[in-house]
Scaffold this motif. Structure first.
Motif, PDB file in Angstrom:
ATOM      1  N   VAL A   1     -15.699  -8.188  -8.994  1.00  0.00           N
ATOM      2  CA  VAL A   1     -14.817  -9.059  -7.781  1.00  0.00           C
ATOM      3  C   VAL A   1     -13.181  -8.692  -8.367  1.00  0.00           C
ATOM      4  N   LEU A   2     -13.075  -8.613  -9.907  1.00  0.00           N
ATOM      5  CA  LEU A   2     -11.836  -8.116 -10.344  1.00  0.00           C
ATOM      6  C   LEU A   2     -11.584  -6.630 -10.032  1.00  0.00           C
ATOM      7  N   LEU A   3     -12.381  -5.872 -10.121  1.00  0.00           N
ATOM      8  CA  LEU A   3     -12.194  -4.634  -9.617  1.00  0.00           C
ATOM      9  C   LEU A   3     -11.858  -4.323  -8.233  1.00  0.00           C
ATOM     10  N   LEU A   4     -12.626  -5.210  -7.487  1.00  0.00           N
ATOM     11  CA  LEU A   4     -12.079  -5.214  -6.125  1.00  0.00           C
ATOM     12  C   LEU A   4     -10.706  -5.511  -5.850  1.00  0.00           C
TER      13      LEU A   4
ATOM     14  N   GLN B   1      -7.515  -3.421  -6.472  1.00  0.00           N
ATOM     15  CA  GLN B   1      -7.317  -2.301  -5.554  1.00  0.00           C
ATOM     16  C   GLN B   1      -6.524  -2.939  -4.537  1.00  0.00           C
ATOM     17  N   THR B   2      -6.540  -4.235  -4.265  1.00  0.00           N
ATOM     18  CA  THR B   2      -5.659  -4.654  -3.225  1.00  0.00           C
ATOM     19  C   THR B   2      -4.466  -4.756  -3.390  1.00  0.00           C
ATOM     20  N   PRO B   3      -3.604  -5.058  -2.302  1.00  0.00           N
ATOM     21  CA  PRO B   3      -1.974  -5.092  -2.216  1.00  0.00           C
ATOM     22  C   PRO B   3      -1.628  -6.503  -2.873  1.00  0.00           C
ATOM     23  N   PHE B   4      -2.838  -7.511  -2.818  1.00  0.00           N
ATOM     24  CA  PHE B   4      -2.440  -8.832  -3.237  1.00  0.00           C
ATOM     25  C   PHE B   4      -2.432  -8.814  -4.889  1.00  0.00           C
ATOM     26  N   TRP B   5      -2.745  -8.113  -5.480  1.00  0.00           N
ATOM     27  CA  TRP B   5      -3.220  -7.968  -6.884  1.00  0.00           C
ATOM     28  C   TRP B   5      -1.755  -8.168  -7.571  1.00  0.00           C
ATOM     29  N   ARG B   6      -0.787  -7.271  -7.232  1.00  0.00           N
ATOM     30  CA  ARG B   6       0.472  -7.021  -8.011  1.00  0.00           C
ATOM     31  C   ARG B   6       1.101  -8.246  -7.970  1.00  0.00           C
TER      32      ARG B   6
ATOM     33  N   PHE C   1     -14.681   0.856   7.512  1.00  0.00           N
ATOM     34  CA  PHE C   1     -13.494   0.357   6.807  1.00  0.00           C
ATOM     35  C   PHE C   1     -12.457   1.364   6.157  1.00  0.00           C
ATOM     36  N   ALA C   2     -13.156   2.340   5.186  1.00  0.00           N
ATOM     37  CA  ALA C   2     -12.263   3.158   4.569  1.00  0.00           C
ATOM     38  C   ALA C   2     -11.744   4.144   5.336  1.00  0.00           C
ATOM     39  N   SER C   3     -12.607   4.603   6.462  1.00  0.00           N
ATOM     40  CA  SER C   3     -11.978   5.645   7.460  1.00  0.00           C
ATOM     41  C   SER C   3     -10.881   5.117   8.194  1.00  0.00           C
ATOM     42  N   VAL C   4     -10.788   3.862   8.388  1.00  0.00           N
ATOM     43  CA  VAL C   4      -9.826   3.131   9.318  1.00  0.00           C
ATOM     44  C   VAL C   4      -8.448   2.982   8.255  1.00  0.00           C
ATOM     45  N   LEU C   5      -8.771   2.728   6.917  1.00  0.00           N
ATOM     46  CA  LEU C   5      -7.649   2.633   6.107  1.00  0.00           C
ATOM     47  C   LEU C   5      -7.043   4.096   5.995  1.00  0.00           C
ATOM     48  N   THR C   6      -7.983   5.017   5.803  1.00  0.00           N
ATOM     49  CA  THR C   6      -7.332   6.550   5.689  1.00  0.00           C
ATOM     50  C   THR C   6      -6.481   6.987   7.011  1.00  0.00           C
ATOM     51  N   ILE C   7      -6.889   6.406   8.183  1.00  0.00           N
ATOM     52  CA  ILE C   7      -6.064   6.914   9.323  1.00  0.00           C
ATOM     53  C   ILE C   7      -4.887   6.213   9.227  1.00  0.00           C
ATOM     54  N   VAL C   8      -4.896   4.839   8.818  1.00  0.00           N
ATOM     55  CA  VAL C   8      -3.415   4.395   8.803  1.00  0.00           C
ATOM     56  C   VAL C   8      -2.515   5.020   7.827  1.00  0.00           C
ATOM     57  N   ARG C   9      -3.081   5.317   6.650  1.00  0.00           N
ATOM     58  CA  ARG C   9      -2.337   5.769   5.564  1.00  0.00           C
ATOM     59  C   ARG C   9      -1.826   7.202   5.976  1.00  0.00           C
ATOM     60  N   THR C  10      -2.742   8.249   6.559  1.00  0.00           N
ATOM     61  CA  THR C  10      -2.457   9.221   7.061  1.00  0.00           C
ATOM     62  C   THR C  10      -1.261   9.433   8.046  1.00  0.00           C
TER      63      THR C  10
ATOM     64  N   MET D   1       0.854  -1.251  -0.012  1.00  0.00           N
ATOM     65  CA  MET D   1      -0.203   0.015   0.048  1.00  0.00           C
ATOM     66  C   MET D   1       0.970   1.054  -0.071  1.00  0.00           C
ATOM     67  N   ASN D   2       0.683   2.103  -0.946  1.00  0.00           N
ATOM     68  CA  ASN D   2       1.537   3.225  -1.082  1.00  0.00           C
ATOM     69  C   ASN D   2       1.049   4.267  -0.053  1.00  0.00           C
TER      70      ASN D   2
END
Lengths: 163, 511
Positions: B480-483, B486-491, A55-64, A1-2
């Motif tokens: 499912v593919l779209l999802l 977006q995950t780190p597992f994809w690369r 879920f998205a806000s937790v991810l955002t906190i981690v990234r921030t 995750m970048n």
């Protein structure tokens, strides 16, 4: 995750936590609609949306938190920094004018409150003296009034003060 | 057929429709060109004034603004290096270097002609594709609509903004806001906090004006002083040899634009960036290196973003699913005019479809005319100081919001959305997905529940339905593919797959 493509902005972490709190609140409100009573109840979808928000806000906190912090000028407090960068005087004054305008709208009606708002905000933002601001405000308002009230026949607030 | 033709020509033969289209294109070009005024903002604010009109004049004006606005952004991208609209971001890459070389006039000319080419191709795709797709869409079950809507939200969420998480948050927030009010199926109240005002929900036009009008105005307060550069715009009409040279590229880019525009959730901005990228990789000997004033870098995004207009109308009119933020706004307007975009709309009101096609065609012609003239006036307009512009945007936003239901409460809501939107934007959230979510949310909710009800409330049967039906399976697999993508597992999975294919001697697949 970048991590973020830019340094973290002042107040960004707090904002991310506020979004998490908000998401929790939305989830709780969604749960109250119909709980987990059935797969097609009115509350299922709101709960799904809230879950994604959580879920998205937790991810955002981690990234921030992983992002490099924005370099503050030395000797500047966090609050000061937030004031300078995110809500400078421009924004505060303009939002105050906006709030005053929308409140005045109901009482004083469209024409008077809009004129005052235009005059004050143009005088403040454009800084070419009161006469210029007065002329632009009056001219702009006349054009808007003619186009929308007379040509498009849009109803505009009259204001209870003058009824 | 003759009825279709007469509907197609209606906008050309009736003076008021003709004039409204012209005004729309003209206004669109100038609004799109002024940095800080986006097409979405213009359409959201103006749409509220057309609520009391008939459908046709409203559509004529909106179609014109859309076409003009997508193009208009290119002008400020070329002259000021500030894209006037998101769809012109890619235009600035090579447009501004061209202007710096003193070729601003030709750059504007060529981008106008290529926009017109792209616009026409997009309309052809709409005229041919939409009837076919809407016939096909009749086979869609509620679960398919559910999946399509998810796809739209995922696409817009993942492609816009600085992170997928933020895009998802914005989309889900929009869905939650769209749920406010009485549930249309069971009349249970959702998120109403026992207040009467919230029973009818929050009108999305209110949110739209707040998020695109007020919050954008607040963001612009940070950039009050933008230095202006004087440019040479004496010669605008490009030489024919130049146009002919770049036509093949314009065709290719238009094809990209149409496909990207037709995908739910992606619009002109992404189409332009993709076409630019494609041109950069496929053109071997550009007139100048890309990024340093290549005509190719101007032709590709400009053809693509206007082609995406026709493309974006396809899912909007046939499935009721917006192609991008502007079509989301237009869908909102259609609902308010009592129409229900979707496959039945093409069957019940085919005249509106052909009217729209005719309207967009006329708008493209006006684009050519207005695009190649009036540059001097334009330069004056762009110089309009922001200190004057921003307060005027506020007044227009207030007039637009109030006129929806003559409610001052809506004005307060609009202001709230505007301030919230300012913070969201400042911290890297896009507001487009919120609007898309508000419009798609109720559609997703209803189609999901209908799908589950049709399986007697059994969630496992619903899941089985997702894989047992061919159309549904394809859609579900895409989601499912779209999802997954977006995950780190994809690369690692992708590189692993590539390695396997490589070892088998099949060469590198283009994933």
């Amino acid at each position: 995750m970048n991590i973020l493509p830019r340094p973290r902005q002042p107040g960004e972490t707090i904002f991310a936590y506020l979004l998490l709190l908000f998401s929790l609140f939305v989830f709780w409100e969604a749960y109250k609609i119909s709980g987990f009573s059935s797969a097609s109840s009115a509350g299922v979808f709101p709960m799904c949306a809230a879950a994604v928000m959580l879920f998205a806000s937790v991810l955002t906190i981690v990234r921030t938190q992983r992002a490099t912090a924005y370099q503050r000028e030395p000797g500047l407090s966090k609050v000061r920094d937030f004031r300078n960068k995110i809500v400078p005087a421009n924004i505060i004054v303009f939002v105050a004018l906006l709030v005053a305008y929308t409140i005045a709208l109901d009482a004083a009606g469209f024409l008077l409150s809009s004129f005052l708002f235009l005059f004050l905000s143009i005088a403040y933002l454009y800084r070419r003296g009161p006469l210029v601001a007065l002329l632009i405000a009056a001219g702009g308002l006349v054009v808007i009034y003619v186009v929308f009230r007379m040509i498009f026949t849009v109803v505009l607030p009259k204001g209870w003060l003058f009824q | 057929m003759s009825a279709d033709l007469s509907n197609f020509l209606m906008v050309w033969t009736q003076p008021d429709f003709f004039a409204l289209t012209a005004i729309g294109v003209f206004a669109g070009i100038y609004i799109g060109a002024i940095p800080g005024l986006s097409v979405t903002m213009a359409v959201s604010i103006l749409i509220s004034f057309t609520f009391s009109w008939d459908v046709n004049p409203a559509l004529a004006l909106i179609g014109g603004i859309f076409m003009g606005g997508v193009y208009g952004g290119s002008r400020s991208a070329i002259l000021l290096n500030i894209p006037g609209a998101p769809s012109a971001i890619a235009t600035a890459f090579d447009g501004y270097p061209l202007a710096k070389r003193g070729e601003a006039g030709i750059a504007i000319g060529i981008s106008t002609v290529m926009s017109v080419v792209g616009g026409f191709l997009g309309i052809v795709a709409l005229a041919v594709g939409a009837p076919a797709i809407s016939e096909f869409a009749l086979l869609f079950a509620p679960r398919d609509y559910f999946l399509l809507a998810i796809m739209g939200l995922l696409l817009v969420g993942s492609l816009s903004g600085e992170s997928v998480a933020k895009g998802l948050f914005a989309g889900a927030l929009g869905v939650a806001i769209g749920m406010v009010g009485l549930d249309p199926m069971t009349a249970e109240s959702r998120f109403t906090f026992d207040t009467i005002e919230l029973m009818n929900g929050i009108p999305y036009v209110v949110a739209m004006i707040g998020l695109f009008g007020i919050s954008e105005a607040l963001v612009q307060l940070h950039h009050l002083e933008t230095p202006l550069v004087k440019q040479d715009v004496s010669r605008i009409v490009p030489p024919w040899s130049l146009v002919r040279k770049y036509l093949p590229l314009a065709f290719r880019s238009s094809a990209t634009g149409i496909v990207i525009g037709a995908l739910p959730g992606t619009g002109g901005d992404i189409a332009a960036l993709m076409a630019y990228d494609q041109a950069k990789r496929s053109v071997k000997n550009p007139s100048h290196p890309f990024g340093h004033g290549a005509y190719e870098g101007l032709v590709a995004p400009e053809a693509a973003n206007n082609a995406a207009v026709g493309g974006a109308f396809i899912p909007m009119l046939t499935l009721g699913i917006p192609g991008d933020a502007v079509t989301a706004v237009i869908i909102g307007a259609l609902y308010i005019h009592g129409l229900k975009p979707g496959p039945m709309m093409m069957i019940e009101t085919p005249h509106l479809f052909w009217f729209t096609v005719g309207n967009l065609t006329l708008a493209t012609i006006f684009l050519l005319i207005f695009g190649l003239m009036g540059i001097r006036l334009f330069v004056k307009m762009v110089e309009c100081p922001k200190g004057v512009l921003i307060p005027l945007i506020v007044i227009l936003s207030v007039v637009g919001t109030y006129s929806i239901q003559n409610s001052v409460v809506h004005v307060y809501w609009m202001l709230g959305f505007g301030i919230a939107g300012y913070f969201l934007k400042t911290y890297g959230f896009e507001v487009g997905p919120i609007i898309l979510g508000m419009i798609l949310g109720p559609l997703m909710d209803a189609s999901y529940r209908r799908a589950v009800l049709s399986t007697q409330d059994s969630f496992s049967l619903f899941l089985w339905d997702l894989v047992s039906n061919p159309i549904t399976f394809v859609l579900a697999a895409s989601v499912v593919l779209l999802l997954l993508s977006q995950t780190p597992f994809w690369r690692p999975a992708r590189t692993g797959l590539l390695r396997v294919m490589w070892r088998r001697g099949g060469g590198l697949p283009s994933l």
